[in-house]
Motif scaffolding. Structure first.
Motif, PDB file in Angstrom:
ATOM      1  N   LEU A   1       1.175  -0.828  -0.069  1.00 33.75           N
ATOM      2  CA  LEU A   1      -0.150  -0.007   0.002  1.00 33.75           C
ATOM      3  C   LEU A   1       0.924   1.423  -0.099  1.00 33.75           C
ATOM      4  N   GLU A   2       1.651   1.150   0.336  1.00 31.55           N
ATOM      5  CA  GLU A   2       3.379   2.121   0.858  1.00 31.55           C
ATOM      6  C   GLU A   2       3.811   2.718  -0.352  1.00 31.55           C
ATOM      7  N   THR A   3       4.160   1.115  -0.820  1.00 30.24           N
ATOM      8  CA  THR A   3       4.717   1.655  -2.647  1.00 30.24           C
ATOM      9  C   THR A   3       4.064   2.097  -3.435  1.00 30.24           C
ATOM     10  N   LYS A   4       2.799   2.248  -3.060  1.00 29.25           N
ATOM     11  CA  LYS A   4       1.316   2.418  -3.964  1.00 29.25           C
ATOM     12  C   LYS A   4       1.568   4.167  -4.613  1.00 29.25           C
ATOM     13  N   GLN A   5       1.918   4.526  -3.205  1.00 26.77           N
ATOM     14  CA  GLN A   5       1.587   5.824  -3.058  1.00 26.77           C
ATOM     15  C   GLN A   5       2.671   5.912  -3.138  1.00 26.77           C
ATOM     16  N   VAL A   6       3.980   5.923  -3.226  1.00 28.79           N
ATOM     17  CA  VAL A   6       5.670   6.547  -3.904  1.00 28.79           C
ATOM     18  C   VAL A   6       5.645   7.868  -4.922  1.00 28.79           C
ATOM     19  N   PRO A   7       4.450   7.755  -5.528  1.00 29.88           N
ATOM     20  CA  PRO A   7       4.547   8.623  -6.610  1.00 29.88           C
ATOM     21  C   PRO A   7       4.432   9.812  -6.280  1.00 29.88           C
ATOM     22  N   PHE A   8       2.830   9.467  -5.654  1.00 30.19           N
ATOM     23  CA  PHE A   8       2.438  11.348  -5.253  1.00 30.19           C
ATOM     24  C   PHE A   8       2.989  11.820  -4.300  1.00 30.19           C
ATOM     25  N   ALA A   9       3.395  10.914  -3.223  1.00 31.09           N
ATOM     26  CA  ALA A   9       4.363  11.823  -1.851  1.00 31.09           C
ATOM     27  C   ALA A   9       5.820  12.418  -2.284  1.00 31.09           C
ATOM     28  N   ALA A  10       6.132  11.700  -3.570  1.00 31.21           N
ATOM     29  CA  ALA A  10       7.860  11.940  -3.486  1.00 31.21           C
ATOM     30  C   ALA A  10       7.028  13.342  -4.850  1.00 31.21           C
ATOM     31  N   SER A  11       6.499  13.485  -5.094  1.00 27.30           N
ATOM     32  CA  SER A  11       5.737  15.022  -6.018  1.00 27.30           C
ATOM     33  C   SER A  11       5.952  15.592  -5.295  1.00 27.30           C
ATOM     34  N   GLN A  12       4.599  15.559  -3.707  1.00 29.31           N
ATOM     35  CA  GLN A  12       4.839  16.341  -2.882  1.00 29.31           C
ATOM     36  C   GLN A  12       5.578  16.876  -2.369  1.00 29.31           C
ATOM     37  N   ALA A  13       6.690  15.877  -1.756  1.00 28.14           N
ATOM     38  CA  ALA A  13       7.781  16.407  -1.243  1.00 28.14           C
ATOM     39  C   ALA A  13       8.899  16.953  -1.790  1.00 28.14           C
TER      40      ALA A  13
ATOM     41  N   ALA B   1       0.562  11.016   5.476  1.00 27.53           N
ATOM     42  CA  ALA B   1      -0.793  11.463   4.682  1.00 27.53           C
ATOM     43  C   ALA B   1      -1.031  10.534   4.166  1.00 27.53           C
ATOM     44  N   ALA B   2      -0.497  10.554   1.972  1.00 24.17           N
ATOM     45  CA  ALA B   2      -1.693   9.478   1.290  1.00 24.17           C
ATOM     46  C   ALA B   2      -2.023   8.398   2.018  1.00 24.17           C
ATOM     47  N   VAL B   3      -0.694   7.372   2.836  1.00 23.74           N
ATOM     48  CA  VAL B   3      -1.838   6.439   3.328  1.00 23.74           C
ATOM     49  C   VAL B   3      -2.471   6.427   4.190  1.00 23.74           C
ATOM     50  N   ALA B   4      -2.276   7.604   4.584  1.00 21.61           N
ATOM     51  CA  ALA B   4      -4.164   7.478   5.512  1.00 21.61           C
ATOM     52  C   ALA B   4      -4.560   8.024   4.907  1.00 21.61           C
ATOM     53  N   SER B   5      -4.717   8.251   4.006  1.00 19.71           N
ATOM     54  CA  SER B   5      -6.186   8.954   3.444  1.00 19.71           C
ATOM     55  C   SER B   5      -6.125   8.112   2.602  1.00 19.71           C
ATOM     56  N   ALA B   6      -6.098   6.753   1.902  1.00 21.95           N
ATOM     57  CA  ALA B   6      -6.387   6.002   1.159  1.00 21.95           C
ATOM     58  C   ALA B   6      -7.166   4.638   2.158  1.00 21.95           C
ATOM     59  N   ARG B   7      -6.855   4.321   3.245  1.00 21.95           N
ATOM     60  CA  ARG B   7      -7.298   3.470   3.436  1.00 21.95           C
ATOM     61  C   ARG B   7      -8.597   4.223   4.215  1.00 21.95           C
TER      62      ARG B   7
END
Length: 236
Positions: free
Chosen positions: A19-31, A230-236
């Protein structure tokens, strides 16, 4: 300066679940975007330290081109118009004229708080010169005399109404440029409004903030962890 965080991401991804790996592109862009904003702030602060009273236009020249999750590249740099003149403050060198000569402020140039000629002053000088160019009175070729610092007399052919002239007066500092006649009192005098220059030389003044490379890496890692959580929390 180019900075890659690929190795940092690869190291972090080894510890992530699906689940965390799936959110990497979004989190990386935000960072990346948050890191770019921090770098922009550091650059603006350094600009104020290196350049005396930078204009708002110059300050707006440091811009961020944000990342997207499908394009993980964020850039911080100078917009084209500001980069055209700021490169001399960064690299130094000589700037030549676009046409015949550079127009530089003279001793009697009305300046703003940033040391530049005011727009109203430039407009007024242009209007005066345009008005004088169209003068067709009978005394157009009258000779007026001015005594220079070394005692020599210089004559200028001009109409009585003309207060500005373009040229290089003998015996006066400043060289060629736009000059104004001051006819008050018994001794007429002239003052320089703008000077003409073949080139302007610059020494480097603006530099990137010290340690920005190291700081950017620390900022990115911290922002990536927060964005991922934050991305993982919202995905759940």
């Amino acid at each position: 300066m180019q900075k890659s965080f690929q190795s940092d991401l690869q190291r972090i991804m080894r510890t992530l679940n699906a689940l965390e790996t799936k959110q990497v592109p979004f989190a990386a862009s935000q960072a990346l975007n948050r890191t770019a904003k921090q770098v922009q702030k550091r650059m603006l602060k350094q600009l104020g330290a290196d350049i005396q009273s930078p204009t708002p236009f110059t300050q707006r020249g440091i811009a961020v081109n944000p990342s997207r999750k499908r394009n993980l590249i964020a850039t911080v740099g100078w917009l084209p118009k500001q980069a055209e003149y700021m490169r001399y403050q960064i690299q130094g060198g000589a700037r030549g004229p676009r046409k015949t000569a550079l127009l530089m402020p003279g001793k009697s140039t009305r300046r703003n708080q940033y040391g530049n000629a005011t727009n109203n002053f430039i407009k007024r000088i242009r209007a005066e010169l345009a008005s004088q160019a169209g003068f067709t009175g009978p005394r157009r070729n009258q000779l007026q005399q001015f005594r220079s610092k070394n005692g020599k007399v210089k004559q200028f052919a001009a109409a009585e109404a003309d207060r500005l002239f373009v040229g290089k007066p003998v015996g006066y500092d400043g060289g060629a440029g736009i000059w104004r006649r001051i006819n008050k009192g018994n001794r007429p005098r002239i003052v320089q409004v703008f000077s003409f220059r073949d080139e302007a030389k610059y020494t480097p003044r603006y530099s990137m903030p010290q340690g920005i490379d190291r700081d950017a890496q620390e900022i990115f890692i911290d922002e990536f962890k927060k964005a991922l959580a934050a991305a993982v929390a919202s995905a759940r």
